[in-house]
Design a protein around this motif. Structure first.
Motif, short mmCIF file in Angstrom:
data_model
loop_
_atom_site.label_atom_id
_atom_site.label_comp_id
_atom_site.label_asym_id
_atom_site.label_seq_id
_atom_site.Cartn_x
_atom_site.Cartn_y
_atom_site.Cartn_z
N VAL A 20 0.81 -1.21 0.00
CA VAL A 20 0.00 0.00 0.00
C VAL A 20 0.85 1.28 0.00
O VAL A 20 0.35 2.35 -0.33
CB VAL A 20 -0.97 -0.05 1.21
CG1 VAL A 20 -0.30 0.40 2.50
CG2 VAL A 20 -2.24 0.72 0.95
N CYS A 21 2.12 1.16 0.30
CA CYS A 21 2.97 2.36 0.41
C CYS A 21 3.10 3.06 -0.94
O CYS A 21 3.58 2.47 -1.91
CB CYS A 21 4.36 1.98 0.93
SG CYS A 21 5.49 3.40 0.97
N GLY A 51 4.52 10.45 5.39
CA GLY A 51 3.66 10.44 6.58
C GLY A 51 2.19 10.27 6.25
O GLY A 51 1.31 10.73 6.99
N CYS A 52 1.89 9.56 5.16
CA CYS A 52 0.48 9.40 4.76
C CYS A 52 -0.25 8.41 5.66
O CYS A 52 -1.47 8.36 5.70
CB CYS A 52 0.36 8.97 3.31
SG CYS A 52 0.98 7.30 2.99
N ALA A 53 0.51 7.56 6.34
CA ALA A 53 -0.01 6.58 7.31
C ALA A 53 -0.81 5.45 6.67
O ALA A 53 -1.48 4.69 7.36
CB ALA A 53 -0.84 7.25 8.40
N MET A 54 -0.73 5.33 5.34
CA MET A 54 -1.48 4.24 4.70
C MET A 54 -0.98 2.88 5.18
O MET A 54 -1.76 1.94 5.36
CB MET A 54 -1.41 4.37 3.18
CG MET A 54 -2.39 5.43 2.72
SD MET A 54 -2.29 5.99 1.04
CE MET A 54 -2.65 4.61 0.04
N VAL A 66 3.11 6.17 12.85
CA VAL A 66 3.60 7.15 11.89
C VAL A 66 3.60 8.53 12.55
O VAL A 66 2.65 8.91 13.22
CB VAL A 66 2.71 7.17 10.61
CG1 VAL A 66 3.20 8.26 9.64
CG2 VAL A 66 2.73 5.81 9.94
N GLU A 67 4.70 9.22 12.34
CA GLU A 67 4.82 10.59 12.86
C GLU A 67 5.14 11.53 11.71
O GLU A 67 5.74 11.13 10.72
CB GLU A 67 5.95 10.67 13.90
CG GLU A 67 5.67 9.90 15.17
CD GLU A 67 6.94 9.62 15.94
OE1 GLU A 67 7.20 10.34 16.89
OE2 GLU A 67 7.67 8.68 15.55
N ALA C 2 4.54 15.13 15.19
CA ALA C 2 3.30 14.70 15.83
C ALA C 2 2.94 13.31 15.33
O ALA C 2 3.23 12.94 14.19
CB ALA C 2 2.18 15.67 15.50
N VAL C 3 2.30 12.56 16.18
CA VAL C 3 1.90 11.21 15.79
C VAL C 3 0.71 11.30 14.83
O VAL C 3 -0.31 11.94 15.12
CB VAL C 3 1.53 10.37 17.03
CG1 VAL C 3 0.94 9.03 16.62
CG2 VAL C 3 2.76 10.16 17.90
N VAL C 4 0.85 10.70 13.67
CA VAL C 4 -0.21 10.71 12.66
C VAL C 4 -1.11 9.48 12.84
O VAL C 4 -2.31 9.53 12.68
CB VAL C 4 0.38 10.69 11.23
CG1 VAL C 4 -0.72 10.79 10.19
CG2 VAL C 4 1.40 11.79 11.06
#
Lengths: 68, 356, 251
Positions: A20-21, A51-54, A66-67, C2-4
């Protein structure tokens, strides 16, 4: 500037994060085995992480933080 | 209904009213003869006092609703009759395995299968040996009058709470359907503190509670079951109850419970009038079974006769208690046929050689 | 920084027993996130089923009870009637909800029981090793349909949301899936909506989540998501089947 962290011992090496990245910077580290005997996910080129957090959203094992 | 007032009530309705007065405001059931008046009474009363009467889609669902309500830490109950109790067996096992208190009423009818709708005592084995799968017991109470039904409902809830296990009132169609005057005891409900396990929502103030009967590690499951059986041993030593009637000088001791004991008592009175030394032991709890009372009687009595509305189920426990010391005979009817006092008297006379 | 994205509070920080790539884990996160977002973890009580998610009681941070197979809606009914102020949900698989527990599901729904049901449909029995489920697709090979599910012999898969949509007690029924990030986001919103319906006392709410079983489907986690998209979604269309969240189900 973003960062994803894998808690390696929670990872089951399913590879859904790799899939997914959008930046294709995650891979399963075949040189490593975690406590459960899986190849954990890891990141090459953290600088490219947006940092999309997918990866974290997709991870069934809550192994990714994720940060950004 | 105010306390200390003598009222004429049908057995099933008295059971229901007693449960309400014992603090049970949640009833989950399914219609089946001959216990339906329990549900009907609850349906009438509970909505008026802010309780829940819920007619479930099945006996299976009803007992699982009881499981849910009991896990929330409140007093909950269901009632049924024989075929319905078979359907509840799954839930009863989970309730026992999860250490939950509740009350189950079985107004027994004839079996097996759909059987009949007349009074029977043929669920004794089920109630005392295997109310569900696995190593488990339920507390089993055997009332023989409407007053006793009322009193035992209070005890059943109290002991279920105290020992965290299911309680069962093993009645029968005769007790359920007959009317007698009763007095509701002025008993305050003694709430047991369930805060260490009840599901109330942790409100962010404690770790989460889990109500569960699954233990995949054999040694863990064995430990869990053994701990429960230690509790069972304590219950056996403290809670077994029986009434002894003219046992002291009796050569023949008749053992009978529930409605049958009323017939036996009548036969004994007639026999005593004829000079026959006969008495009765009437178990009030079927599990734990009052074995020591019977064992003690086996030291003085010459023989035992068990009378039941079945093909002979409780007689197993009598034989175990007597332990071969004296002969144990059985007399009974099944399928809804009720033994008559004359028949029981004839058995007594046969065993004692008639007049002495 | 920040933590996402981090673990929801209502999901305990313990490893799960699920197979690699099994989407149960994603659905657990969504349920926990909904409890977090609505601030109700402390007053929630979850009901675990029998099946792969039997040990969900070890994963959710709220109070939990483990129900007999298929009986979760009945157990939830007892809990909710005892504690109407609490939030009560079940988490059930397809065998639990649509085979052995069909009666409990249908009747909790038709009563308008104010509970939330999370229904995980992966078209197979996972825990017992891959047997036919009530939702196994026509032609699908499982351990007990070795020649593929023959609808002439064993009949047709049950579409649960469609079936329940005929009942007046249902306040909200939606089918979602978790095969992609956008769909996971939609699933999360649906689950939150279902819990909100309960909190607002609207009636029975159910979210069916099409899920994968890579192990018993014999596919990699990634292939399994593809199989779900190609085979399950056409038979089980995504979407809202009932929405009575405005007025609720009770007159």
């Amino acid at each position: 500037m973003a960062k994803m962290t894998v808690r390696e011992n929670l990872c089951k090496g399913c590879g859904l994060c790799v899939e997914v990245c959008p930046k294709k910077i995650i891979f399963l580290d075949k040189s490593k085995l975690n406590v459960k005997g899986y190849h954990p996910a890891t990141v090459i080129e953290m600088d490219s992480c947006i940092g999309c957090a997918m990866c974290a959203i997709m991870c069934p094992d809550c192994a990714i933080t994720v940060e950004k | 209904m105010s306390s200390n007032q003598r009222v004429l009530m049908k057995g099933n309705e008295a059971l229901a009213e007693a449960a309400i007065q014992a603090g049970c405001h949640h009833f989950f059931g399914y219609p089946i003869t001959p216990q339906t008046e329990v549900a009907a009474y609850m349906a009438k009363r509970l909505p008026k006092i802010g309780g829940t009467y819920l007619q479930a889609e099945s006996e299976v669902a009803a007992i699982n609703m009881v499981l849910g309500a009991a896990s929330a830490g409140i007093r909950a109950m269901t009632s049924s009759s024989s075929p319905g109790i078979s359907l509840k067996a799954e839930g009863i096992s989970y309730i026992a395995g999860s250490d939950l208190p509740c009350l189950i009423i079985n107004v027994q009818r004839g079996g097996p299968g759909l059987g009949g709708i007349q009074p029977s005592q043929s669920d004794y084995w089920q109630a005392t040996r295997a109310p569900g799968h696995g190593d488990l017991h339920a507390l089993v109470f055997a009332p023989s009058s409407i007053q006793e039904m009322v009193d035992m409902v209070f005890d059943a809830f109290d002991l279920a709470d105290q020992y965290r296990m299911p309680s069962m009132i093993l009645a029968d169609g005769m007790l359920g359907q007959m009317m007698e005057p009763v007095v509701f005891p002025e008993k305050s409900v003694n709430p047991v503190d369930k805060s260490s396990w009840a599901l109330t929502g942790h409100q962010g103030k404690r770790a989460h509670h889990i109500v569960n009967s699954l233990y995949l590690q054999p040694d863990e499951l064995e430990k869990n079951v053994k701990e429960r059986f230690e509790r069972y041993e304590l219950i056996k030593s403290k809670e077994a109850r029986a009434e002894e009637y003219l046992v002291e000088d009796a050569q023949l001791v008749v053992v009978a419970y529930g409605a049958t004991s009323r017939i036996v008592r009548s036969a004994i009175n007639t026999a005593r009038g004829k000079g026959i030394k006969v008495g009765m032991i009437r178990p009030l709890t079927l599990w734990p079974y009052p074995s020591s009372v019977i064992a003690k009687a086996a030291e003085t009595a010459q023989a035992f006769l068990t009378v039941e509305m079945s093909m002979g189920q409780m007689v197993d426990d009598v034989r175990l208690a007597v332990n071969g010391k004296k002969p144990v005979a059985f007399f009974g009817h099944t399928g809804g046929v009720i033994p008559t006092p004359a028949e029981v008297l004839a058995e007594i006379e046969k065993m004692t050689g008639g007049d002495r | 920084m920040a933590v996402v994205y981090d673990r929801p509070h209502a999901l305990l920080d313990v490893p799960t027993h699920y197979c690699p790539g099994c989407t149960h884990g994603i659905i657990h996160k969504l349920v926990a996130q909904a409890l977090d977002d609505l601030g109700v973890e402390g007053k929630s009580i979850g009901v675990a089923p029998v099946g792969c998610s039997v040990m969900a009681y070890n994963y959710f941070g709220c109070d939990m009870v483990e129900a007999p197979h298929g009986r979760a809606p009945a157990v939830a009914t007892g809990l909710k009637r005892a504690r109407p102020e609490n939030v009560v949900f079940t988490y059930q698989g397809d065998g639990d909800l649509a085979a052995i527990g069909t009666a409990e599901t249908v009747h909790a729904a038709t009563r308008g029981e104010n509970i939330t049901v999370i229904f995980v449909n992966n078209a197979i029995y996972g825990m017992t090793g891959g047997q036919m489920a009530p939702t196994t697709l026509p032609g699908q090979v499982t351990q007990t349909t070795p020649y593929g599910r023959d609808v002439n012999q064993i009949g047709f898969p049950i579409r649960v949301c469609e079936m329940l949509s005929t009942l007046s007690g249902v306040a909200y029924a939606e089918r979602v899936t978790v095969d992609s990030v956008p769909n996971i986001r939609k699933a999360g919103a649906a689950i939150k909506k279902a819990f909100t319906a309960q909190i607002e006392n609207k009636g029975f709410s159910i979210i069916e989540v099409l899920s994968t079983c890579p192990t018993n489907w014999g596919l990699t986690p990634s292939e399994a998501l593809g199989w779900l998209r190609e085979n399950m979604i056409p038979y089980y269309p995504l979407g809202v089947y009932v929405d009575r969240t405005e007025k609720g189900v009770r007159p």
